[in-house]
Design an enzyme around this catalytic site. Structure first.
Site, PDB file in Angstrom:
ATOM      1  N   LYS A 154      -7.850  -4.774   6.879  1.00  0.00           N
ATOM      2  CA  LYS A 154      -6.833  -4.602   5.852  1.00  0.00           C
ATOM      3  C   LYS A 154      -7.353  -5.200   4.541  1.00  0.00           C
ATOM      4  O   LYS A 154      -8.355  -5.873   4.511  1.00  0.00           O
ATOM      5  CB  LYS A 154      -5.529  -5.304   6.257  1.00  0.00           C
ATOM      6  CG  LYS A 154      -4.872  -4.619   7.455  1.00  0.00           C
ATOM      7  CD  LYS A 154      -3.514  -5.195   7.813  1.00  0.00           C
ATOM      8  CE  LYS A 154      -2.609  -5.474   6.650  1.00  0.00           C
ATOM      9  NZ  LYS A 154      -2.386  -4.304   5.767  1.00  0.00           N
ATOM     10  N   GLY A 155      -6.645  -4.890   3.468  1.00  0.00           N
ATOM     11  CA  GLY A 155      -7.003  -5.477   2.182  1.00  0.00           C
ATOM     12  C   GLY A 155      -7.569  -4.493   1.187  1.00  0.00           C
ATOM     13  O   GLY A 155      -8.009  -4.900   0.105  1.00  0.00           O
ATOM     14  N   GLY A 176      -5.956  -2.734  -0.630  1.00  0.00           N
ATOM     15  CA  GLY A 176      -5.129  -2.925  -1.824  1.00  0.00           C
ATOM     16  C   GLY A 176      -5.228  -4.349  -2.368  1.00  0.00           C
ATOM     17  O   GLY A 176      -4.569  -4.678  -3.367  1.00  0.00           O
ATOM     18  N   GLU A 189      -0.528 -10.746   3.140  1.00  0.00           N
ATOM     19  CA  GLU A 189      -0.186  -9.930   4.318  1.00  0.00           C
ATOM     20  C   GLU A 189      -0.377 -10.764   5.587  1.00  0.00           C
ATOM     21  O   GLU A 189       0.464 -10.749   6.492  1.00  0.00           O
ATOM     22  CB  GLU A 189      -1.061  -8.681   4.361  1.00  0.00           C
ATOM     23  CG  GLU A 189      -0.733  -7.687   3.251  1.00  0.00           C
ATOM     24  CD  GLU A 189      -1.722  -6.541   3.122  1.00  0.00           C
ATOM     25  OE1 GLU A 189      -1.382  -5.567   2.443  1.00  0.00           O
ATOM     26  OE2 GLU A 189      -2.827  -6.609   3.682  1.00  0.00           O
ATOM     27  N   GLY A 191       0.828  -1.205   0.000  1.00  0.00           N
ATOM     28  CA  GLY A 191       0.000   0.000   0.000  1.00  0.00           C
ATOM     29  C   GLY A 191       0.859   1.251   0.000  1.00  0.00           C
ATOM     30  O   GLY A 191       2.090   1.178  -0.006  1.00  0.00           O
ATOM     31  N   ASP A 215      -6.434  -0.256   6.809  1.00  0.00           N
ATOM     32  CA  ASP A 215      -7.552   0.584   6.371  1.00  0.00           C
ATOM     33  C   ASP A 215      -8.318   1.137   7.562  1.00  0.00           C
ATOM     34  O   ASP A 215      -8.851   2.239   7.503  1.00  0.00           O
ATOM     35  CB  ASP A 215      -8.474  -0.220   5.456  1.00  0.00           C
ATOM     36  CG  ASP A 215      -7.726  -0.677   4.207  1.00  0.00           C
ATOM     37  OD1 ASP A 215      -7.245   0.199   3.476  1.00  0.00           O
ATOM     38  OD2 ASP A 215      -7.577  -1.892   4.014  1.00  0.00           O
TER      39      ASP A 215
HETATM   40  C1  5RP Z   1      -3.339  -3.547   1.315  1.00  0.00           C
HETATM   41  C2  5RP Z   1      -3.574  -3.079   2.695  1.00  0.00           C
HETATM   42  C3  5RP Z   1      -3.084  -1.726   3.050  1.00  0.00           C
HETATM   43  O1  5RP Z   1      -2.290  -1.823   4.182  1.00  0.00           O
HETATM   44  C4  5RP Z   1      -4.244  -0.830   3.344  1.00  0.00           C
HETATM   45  O2  5RP Z   1      -5.141  -0.857   2.242  1.00  0.00           O
HETATM   46  C5  5RP Z   1      -3.792   0.605   3.609  1.00  0.00           C
HETATM   47  O3  5RP Z   1      -3.322   1.163   2.436  1.00  0.00           O
HETATM   48  P1  5RP Z   1      -2.675   2.593   2.366  1.00  0.00           P
HETATM   49  O4  5RP Z   1      -1.397   2.541   3.137  1.00  0.00           O
HETATM   50  O5  5RP Z   1      -2.464   2.829   0.897  1.00  0.00           O
HETATM   51  O6  5RP Z   1      -3.644   3.584   2.961  1.00  0.00           O
HETATM   52  O7  5RP Z   1      -4.138  -3.746   3.526  1.00  0.00           O
HETATM   53  O8  5RP Z   1      -3.927  -4.800   1.081  1.00  0.00           O
END
Ligand code: 5RP
Length: 220
Positions: free
Chosen positions: A94-95, A97, A103, A29, A84
């Site tokens: 999370k997730g 992305g 992860e 992310g 998130d």
């Molecule tokens: C990806 C994730 C990320 O850690 C989560 O989406 C946060 O993303 P960002 O740092 O871009 O805000 O879980 O799968």
């Protein structure tokens, strides 16, 4: 400071958790990308990294950081990743992305999970952010029905395939008061590969960046 500056501040604060001569687990992310860029500055002091996605692997390799396959690594002191949403007990969603499964696997091998976030990610109750669930494609409709029965509204993440060749259902409308139980319930639906609740194994340390600095919380 804008949100991206705060993400960078949290990510750079995590560098002090990196253990010299060891392998680092690296998340995915935009916040994790700042961590990777910071790691490049101390790459001669680590053995290398395990990445939680193809995207992070590519960025690590671009900095000349040695990559290890997780199957070559039996332990690592720290895994660093964004989230998130995160609650006061350091349970996370999370997730966003789409990298949740890898992860969760890399985090499982690490002794300590350091979560790096800007302050917008902190919530009283998880669930405002739609919960990502990685699903085997043929099970999509079955899993969607079961998630609806649990009180959520799942939507297919259109045009997205995970690094593992699966699809993501984003579940809206959940108010998650017992994340440990819900994580297990969703994992038990046939066809679910993993879900984005990280509660059974939450973060051990939270580095939360706001305009007045990076605040550290430790799981009890
Ligand atoms: C990806 C994730 C990320 O850690 C989560 O989406 C946060 O993303 P960002 O740092 O871009 O805000 O879980 O799968």
């Amino acid at each position: 400071m804008n949100q991206d500056d705060l993400k960078r501040a949290a990510a750079l604060a995590a560098l002090e958790y990196v253990v010299e001569g060891e392998i680092v687990g690296v998340g995915t992310g935009s916040t994790a990308n700042h961590f990777i860029d910071g790691l490049a500055g101390i790459k001669d002091r680590i053995r290398g990294a395990v990445a939680s996605s193809e995207a992070s692997a590519e960025r690590l390799a671009g900095h000349g950081i040695r990559l290890f396959d997780l199957n070559e690594v039996s332990a690592m002191p720290v895994y660093v990743d964004g989230a998130d949403e995160i609650d006061s007990g350091l349970s996370m969603i999370k997730g966003g992305g789409g990298a949740l499964t890898r992860e969760k696997i890399v985090a499982a091998v690490a002794t300590r999970f350091v979560c790096i976030c800007d302050a917008t990610k902190q919530v009283a109750t998880l669930g405002r952010f739609p919960l990502p669930v990685e699903v085997i494609p043929m099970a999509r409709e079955h899993v969607a029905r079961r998630l609806t029965a649990l009180g959520g509204t799942p939507t297919l993440r259109e045009g997205f395939t995970t690094d593992n060749g699966n699809v993501i259902l984003d579940v809206h409308g959940l108010s998650i008061t017992d994340p440990v139980t819900l994580e297990s319930e969703i994992d038990h639906i046939a066809g679910v590969v993993a879900n984005g609740l990280f509660a059974r194994r939450g973060a051990d340390v939270l580095l939360l960046a706001a305009s007045d600095g990076v605040q550290r919380s430790v799981r009890n």
